[in-house]
Write a protein that holds these residues in place. Structure first.
Motif, PDB file in Angstrom:
ATOM      1  N   GLY A  41       8.853 120.640  34.043  1.00 48.31           N
ATOM      2  CA  GLY A  41       9.607 119.604  34.575  1.00 48.31           C
ATOM      3  C   GLY A  41       8.658 118.865  35.538  1.00 48.31           C
ATOM      4  O   GLY A  41       8.988 117.551  35.949  1.00 48.31           O
ATOM      5  N   ARG A  42       7.669 119.404  36.207  1.00 44.91           N
ATOM      6  CA  ARG A  42       6.602 119.018  37.084  1.00 44.91           C
ATOM      7  C   ARG A  42       5.206 119.551  36.460  1.00 44.91           C
ATOM      8  O   ARG A  42       5.247 120.525  35.839  1.00 44.91           O
ATOM      9  N   ALA A  43       4.474 119.005  37.251  1.00 44.54           N
ATOM     10  CA  ALA A  43       2.939 119.231  36.970  1.00 44.54           C
ATOM     11  C   ALA A  43       2.862 120.877  37.436  1.00 44.54           C
ATOM     12  O   ALA A  43       3.231 121.321  38.540  1.00 44.54           O
ATOM     13  N   PRO A  44       2.108 121.653  36.685  1.00 37.32           N
ATOM     14  CA  PRO A  44       1.727 123.107  37.261  1.00 37.32           C
ATOM     15  C   PRO A  44       1.231 123.204  38.791  1.00 37.32           C
ATOM     16  O   PRO A  44       1.810 124.251  39.477  1.00 37.32           O
ATOM     17  N   GLN A  45       0.400 122.215  39.216  1.00 44.32           N
ATOM     18  CA  GLN A  45      -0.114 122.299  40.583  1.00 44.32           C
ATOM     19  C   GLN A  45       1.167 122.205  41.645  1.00 44.32           C
ATOM     20  O   GLN A  45       1.004 122.512  42.677  1.00 44.32           O
ATOM     21  N   ASP A  46       2.404 121.706  41.234  1.00 41.27           N
ATOM     22  CA  ASP A  46       3.470 121.359  42.021  1.00 41.27           C
ATOM     23  C   ASP A  46       4.402 122.355  41.748  1.00 41.27           C
ATOM     24  O   ASP A  46       5.629 122.175  42.248  1.00 41.27           O
ATOM     25  N   ILE A  47       4.360 123.480  40.952  1.00 42.22           N
ATOM     26  CA  ILE A  47       5.265 124.735  40.806  1.00 42.22           C
ATOM     27  C   ILE A  47       4.769 125.605  41.360  1.00 42.22           C
ATOM     28  O   ILE A  47       3.782 126.394  41.010  1.00 42.22           O
ATOM     29  N   SER A  48       5.503 126.081  42.582  1.00 43.92           N
ATOM     30  CA  SER A  48       4.989 127.352  43.322  1.00 43.92           C
ATOM     31  C   SER A  48       5.571 128.659  42.614  1.00 43.92           C
ATOM     32  O   SER A  48       6.671 128.557  42.036  1.00 43.92           O
ATOM     33  N   LEU A  49       4.988 130.037  42.946  1.00 43.59           N
ATOM     34  CA  LEU A  49       5.555 131.148  42.424  1.00 43.59           C
ATOM     35  C   LEU A  49       6.822 131.208  42.934  1.00 43.59           C
ATOM     36  O   LEU A  49       8.014 131.674  42.735  1.00 43.59           O
ATOM     37  N   LEU A  52       1.593 127.574  39.757  1.00 41.03           N
ATOM     38  CA  LEU A  52       1.601 127.716  38.216  1.00 41.03           C
ATOM     39  C   LEU A  52      -0.086 127.497  37.764  1.00 41.03           C
ATOM     40  O   LEU A  52      -0.416 128.479  36.948  1.00 41.03           O
ATOM     41  N   ALA A  53      -0.488 126.604  38.390  1.00 35.19           N
ATOM     42  CA  ALA A  53      -2.120 126.055  37.847  1.00 35.19           C
ATOM     43  C   ALA A  53      -2.931 127.269  38.329  1.00 35.19           C
ATOM     44  O   ALA A  53      -3.798 127.570  37.661  1.00 35.19           O
ATOM     45  N   ASP A  54      -2.681 127.960  39.745  1.00 36.43           N
ATOM     46  CA  ASP A  54      -3.457 128.973  39.991  1.00 36.43           C
ATOM     47  C   ASP A  54      -3.389 129.965  38.962  1.00 36.43           C
ATOM     48  O   ASP A  54      -4.326 130.745  38.715  1.00 36.43           O
ATOM     49  N   LEU A  55      -2.182 130.480  38.538  1.00 30.68           N
ATOM     50  CA  LEU A  55      -2.148 131.434  37.647  1.00 30.68           C
ATOM     51  C   LEU A  55      -2.850 131.151  36.277  1.00 30.68           C
ATOM     52  O   LEU A  55      -3.467 132.005  35.613  1.00 30.68           O
ATOM     53  N   ILE A  56      -2.706 129.860  35.910  1.00 27.58           N
ATOM     54  CA  ILE A  56      -3.305 129.357  34.680  1.00 27.58           C
ATOM     55  C   ILE A  56      -4.697 129.425  34.631  1.00 27.58           C
ATOM     56  O   ILE A  56      -5.895 129.986  34.007  1.00 27.58           O
ATOM     57  N   ALA A  57      -5.350 129.051  36.089  1.00 33.32           N
ATOM     58  CA  ALA A  57      -6.699 129.025  36.233  1.00 33.32           C
ATOM     59  C   ALA A  57      -7.395 130.450  36.247  1.00 33.32           C
ATOM     60  O   ALA A  57      -8.715 130.823  35.764  1.00 33.32           O
ATOM     61  N   SER A  58      -6.546 131.726  36.548  1.00 30.08           N
ATOM     62  CA  SER A  58      -7.009 133.192  36.413  1.00 30.08           C
ATOM     63  C   SER A  58      -6.697 133.807  35.237  1.00 30.08           C
ATOM     64  O   SER A  58      -7.061 134.703  34.916  1.00 30.08           O
ATOM     65  N   THR A  59      -5.955 133.060  34.178  1.00 24.32           N
ATOM     66  CA  THR A  59      -5.830 133.664  32.825  1.00 24.32           C
ATOM     67  C   THR A  59      -7.017 133.407  31.947  1.00 24.32           C
ATOM     68  O   THR A  59      -7.490 132.391  31.968  1.00 24.32           O
ATOM     69  N   PRO A  60      -7.471 134.508  31.274  1.00 26.97           N
ATOM     70  CA  PRO A  60      -8.362 134.202  30.192  1.00 26.97           C
ATOM     71  C   PRO A  60      -8.229 133.153  29.294  1.00 26.97           C
ATOM     72  O   PRO A  60      -6.919 132.986  28.824  1.00 26.97           O
ATOM     73  N   ALA A  61      -9.105 132.387  28.857  1.00 33.41           N
ATOM     74  CA  ALA A  61      -8.814 131.368  27.735  1.00 33.41           C
ATOM     75  C   ALA A  61      -8.495 131.946  26.671  1.00 33.41           C
ATOM     76  O   ALA A  61      -7.822 131.097  25.891  1.00 33.41           O
ATOM     77  N   THR A  62      -8.781 133.077  26.156  1.00 33.03           N
ATOM     78  CA  THR A  62      -8.452 133.742  25.050  1.00 33.03           C
ATOM     79  C   THR A  62      -7.105 133.714  24.964  1.00 33.03           C
ATOM     80  O   THR A  62      -6.610 133.762  23.830  1.00 33.03           O
ATOM     81  N   ALA A  63      -6.444 134.030  26.056  1.00 30.15           N
ATOM     82  CA  ALA A  63      -4.854 133.953  25.871  1.00 30.15           C
ATOM     83  C   ALA A  63      -3.958 132.805  25.674  1.00 30.15           C
ATOM     84  O   ALA A  63      -3.281 132.783  24.787  1.00 30.15           O
ATOM     85  N   GLU A  64      -4.805 131.662  25.936  1.00 28.88           N
ATOM     86  CA  GLU A  64      -4.342 130.293  25.749  1.00 28.88           C
ATOM     87  C   GLU A  64      -4.537 130.236  24.274  1.00 28.88           C
ATOM     88  O   GLU A  64      -3.414 129.610  23.535  1.00 28.88           O
TER      89      GLU A  64
END
Length: 158
Positions: free
Chosen positions: A68-76, A135-147
């Protein structure tokens, strides 16, 4: 601090929806397949996220969920609050005033309870830490292989 498994499920689903934005909306059944979860229970975890505006639910044959919002606008903390509610985890009931405390002088209770203060301080630090991560922070720290693996799974089973 104990949270329900719904927080973990919700966060993982938000990450997947961010990765697969071009393939959304994704039906709850498809999200459930990604993690081998029961679809009906997952749906109950995602509904409060939609109500909070973190996810957007779209009805219909091609409906499902999208962010519903951009990943950088969704906090944990946004996700935790949506799923768990905003009730303070520690509830001081002032038991120090009961039992033996009934005979204490009023000056003994002039200051807030030290236990309550310590718990509130810890809770505030916890909330600040979760609010400071997105959420953007989580995405940045997740291995690209998972995506890539998740994308292949969704595209292969569509």
């Amino acid at each position: 601090m104990r949270m329900s498994e719904g927080v973990e499920w919700g966060l993982h689903c938000c990450v997947v929806l961010a990765w697969l934005d071009d393939l959304t909306p994704l039906p709850v059944g498809r999200l459930a397949e990604v993690f081998d979860l029961p679809a009906e229970y997952l749906k109950k975890q995602l509904q409060p996220l939609a109500k909070a505006g973190i996810l957007r639910s779209e009805a219909g044959a091609r409906g499902g969920y999208r962010l519903g919002r951009a990943p950088q606008d969704i906090s944990l903390m946004d996700v935790v609050t949506a799923i768990e509610g905003s009730t303070d985890p520690f509830q001081c009931t002032e038991i120090r005033r009961r039992g033996a405390g009934k005979t204490a002088g009023v000056e003994e209770f002039a200051h807030p309870c030290g236990i309550s203060k310590a718990m509130r301080k810890a809770e505030l630090a916890w909330r600040r830490e979760l609010a400071g991560q997105t959420l953007a922070d989580l995405i940045a720290s997740t291995p690209a292989t998972a995506e890539r693996r998740t994308r292949r799974f969704i595209e292969r089973t569509s």
